[in-house]
Design an enzyme around this catalytic site. Sequence first.
Site, short mmCIF file in Angstrom:
data_model
loop_
_atom_site.label_atom_id
_atom_site.label_comp_id
_atom_site.label_asym_id
_atom_site.label_seq_id
_atom_site.Cartn_x
_atom_site.Cartn_y
_atom_site.Cartn_z
N TYR A 1 6.13 13.32 -13.20
CA TYR A 1 7.54 13.64 -13.01
C TYR A 1 8.13 14.41 -14.19
CZ TYR A 1 6.96 9.85 -9.54
OH TYR A 1 6.51 9.03 -8.53
N ASP B 1 11.15 3.49 -12.12
CA ASP B 1 9.82 3.97 -11.76
C ASP B 1 9.69 5.45 -12.09
OD1 ASP B 1 7.28 3.37 -9.87
OD2 ASP B 1 8.01 5.39 -9.46
N LYS C 1 2.81 6.11 -14.57
CA LYS C 1 1.55 6.27 -13.83
C LYS C 1 0.67 7.33 -14.48
CE LYS C 1 4.44 5.71 -9.68
NZ LYS C 1 5.67 6.46 -9.93
N HIS D 1 -2.03 6.79 -10.05
CA HIS D 1 -1.11 7.44 -9.12
C HIS D 1 -1.72 7.67 -7.73
CE1 HIS D 1 2.77 10.02 -9.53
NE2 HIS D 1 2.64 9.59 -8.31
P1 NDP Z 1 13.58 8.19 -1.19
O1 NDP Z 1 13.21 7.59 0.12
O2 NDP Z 1 13.99 7.29 -2.29
O3 NDP Z 1 14.71 9.25 -0.88
C1 NDP Z 1 15.32 10.02 -1.87
C2 NDP Z 1 16.16 11.08 -1.19
O4 NDP Z 1 17.18 10.47 -0.38
C3 NDP Z 1 16.90 11.98 -2.16
O5 NDP Z 1 16.96 13.26 -1.56
C4 NDP Z 1 18.29 11.36 -2.25
O6 NDP Z 1 19.24 12.38 -2.52
C5 NDP Z 1 18.47 10.83 -0.85
N1 NDP Z 1 19.27 9.58 -0.82
C6 NDP Z 1 19.21 8.54 -1.68
N2 NDP Z 1 20.05 7.56 -1.33
C7 NDP Z 1 20.68 7.99 -0.20
C8 NDP Z 1 21.66 7.43 0.64
N3 NDP Z 1 22.17 6.22 0.39
N4 NDP Z 1 22.08 8.15 1.72
C9 NDP Z 1 21.55 9.37 1.98
N5 NDP Z 1 20.62 9.96 1.21
C10 NDP Z 1 20.16 9.27 0.13
O7 NDP Z 1 12.35 9.12 -1.63
P2 NDP Z 1 11.48 9.40 -2.91
O8 NDP Z 1 10.37 10.23 -2.45
O9 NDP Z 1 12.26 9.87 -4.06
O10 NDP Z 1 10.89 7.94 -3.27
C11 NDP Z 1 11.47 7.04 -4.18
C12 NDP Z 1 10.65 6.90 -5.44
O11 NDP Z 1 9.32 6.49 -5.12
C13 NDP Z 1 10.44 8.20 -6.20
O12 NDP Z 1 11.58 8.62 -6.90
C14 NDP Z 1 9.28 7.83 -7.08
O13 NDP Z 1 9.70 7.01 -8.16
C15 NDP Z 1 8.42 7.03 -6.11
N6 NDP Z 1 7.40 7.87 -5.44
C16 NDP Z 1 6.09 7.57 -5.69
C17 NDP Z 1 5.09 8.31 -5.10
C18 NDP Z 1 3.68 7.95 -5.39
O14 NDP Z 1 2.78 8.71 -5.01
N7 NDP Z 1 3.41 6.85 -6.04
C19 NDP Z 1 5.36 9.43 -4.21
C20 NDP Z 1 6.78 9.66 -3.98
C21 NDP Z 1 7.74 8.88 -4.57
P3 NDP Z 1 20.08 12.54 -3.90
O15 NDP Z 1 19.16 12.23 -5.04
O16 NDP Z 1 20.50 13.95 -3.84
O17 NDP Z 1 21.24 11.57 -3.81
#
Ligand code: NDP
Length: 276
Positions: free
Chosen positions: A54, A49, A79, A112
């Site tokens: 991004y 995704d 998006k 988006h």
């Molecule tokens: P997430 O809920 O996926 O959390 C990501 C965060 O959690 C990062 O800081 C990551 O750190 C950390 N993390 C990941 N796995 C673990 C784990 N097993 N234990 C502890 N910490 C963990 O949040 P996102 O906001 O990134 O959402 C996911 C995806 O959704 C985005 O990447 C994007 O593709 C989409 N999105 C879409 C939006 C929209 O408006 N349509 C808005 C926001 C997100 P690290 O990377 O350092 O490991």
Amino acid sequence: MKKSLYDKVNLHNGVEMPQFGLGVYKVEEGKEVCDTVTSALEIGYRLIDTAALYKNEEGVGKAIRKSSVPREELFITTKVWNSDQGYESTLKAFEDSMGKLALEYVDLYLIHWPVKEKYHDTWRALEKLYLDGRVKAIGVSNFQIHHLEDLMKQSEIKPMVNQVELHPLLSQVELRSFCSEQQIQIEAWSPIARGRILDNLTLNELATKYEKSSAQIILRWHLQNDVIIIPKSVTPSRLVENANIFDFELNPKEMEAINRLNVNQRFGADPDDFDF
Ligand code: NDP
């Protein structure tokens, strides 16, 4: 029981979409995104995704092109960003994204955010891209029930997916039920609430019971709710951890205990009140 990270859900147009994948928001363009997507594909992730916002579509496309996984086994979402909304500007933004991804098609193209006065025209552009065969499915993101009702009143094609903020503190009960009735597949963004609720007691107890992490418990809860999940991580061990959720099952009482954590708390913007 959801058995593997290759499990798929059927969208209402018959397209199959993996229920589990990788989100790459805030993953840096270039080496970081390319390495992360490459590792994810090796682990078995099949859904990626991204978004024009991004600014990492080039790296995503590069990782896909150099992977040995056949393109038809992958599911790529991108998006259209808010400033590009409108009919002609969306068609142009789509071409820009395709140029960066350097792929022949994307599997899912999403609006988006529901930019007022614009999302109807944007949707007409997505309908054209779909009917022209440029994308396998089209959908929306951050649409509330009233946005969906308004869109569906005036359009030919119903969105196949609605990607929204969804996690135990914001479980979106009404929206999920509405989308289920309408056969609009729900996809969770920030599925683990960006890591901010991992010390929750209920989640920790379940984690201990199943010898899993809190993140894995939350991700399993989503799967059992038939929600598509795209947890983001650039940490190799977490990429493996997040995918390792297919060997246990939460019972109905445990699902209910997680449901009770809902307090309608957003970590991201409110779709009815955003200014970007
Ligand atoms: P997430 O809920 O996926 O959390 C990501 C965060 O959690 C990062 O800081 C990551 O750190 C950390 N993390 C990941 N796995 C673990 C784990 N097993 N234990 C502890 N910490 C963990 O949040 P996102 O906001 O990134 O959402 C996911 C995806 O959704 C985005 O990447 C994007 O593709 C989409 N999105 C879409 C939006 C929209 O408006 N349509 C808005 C926001 C997100 P690290 O990377 O350092 O490991």
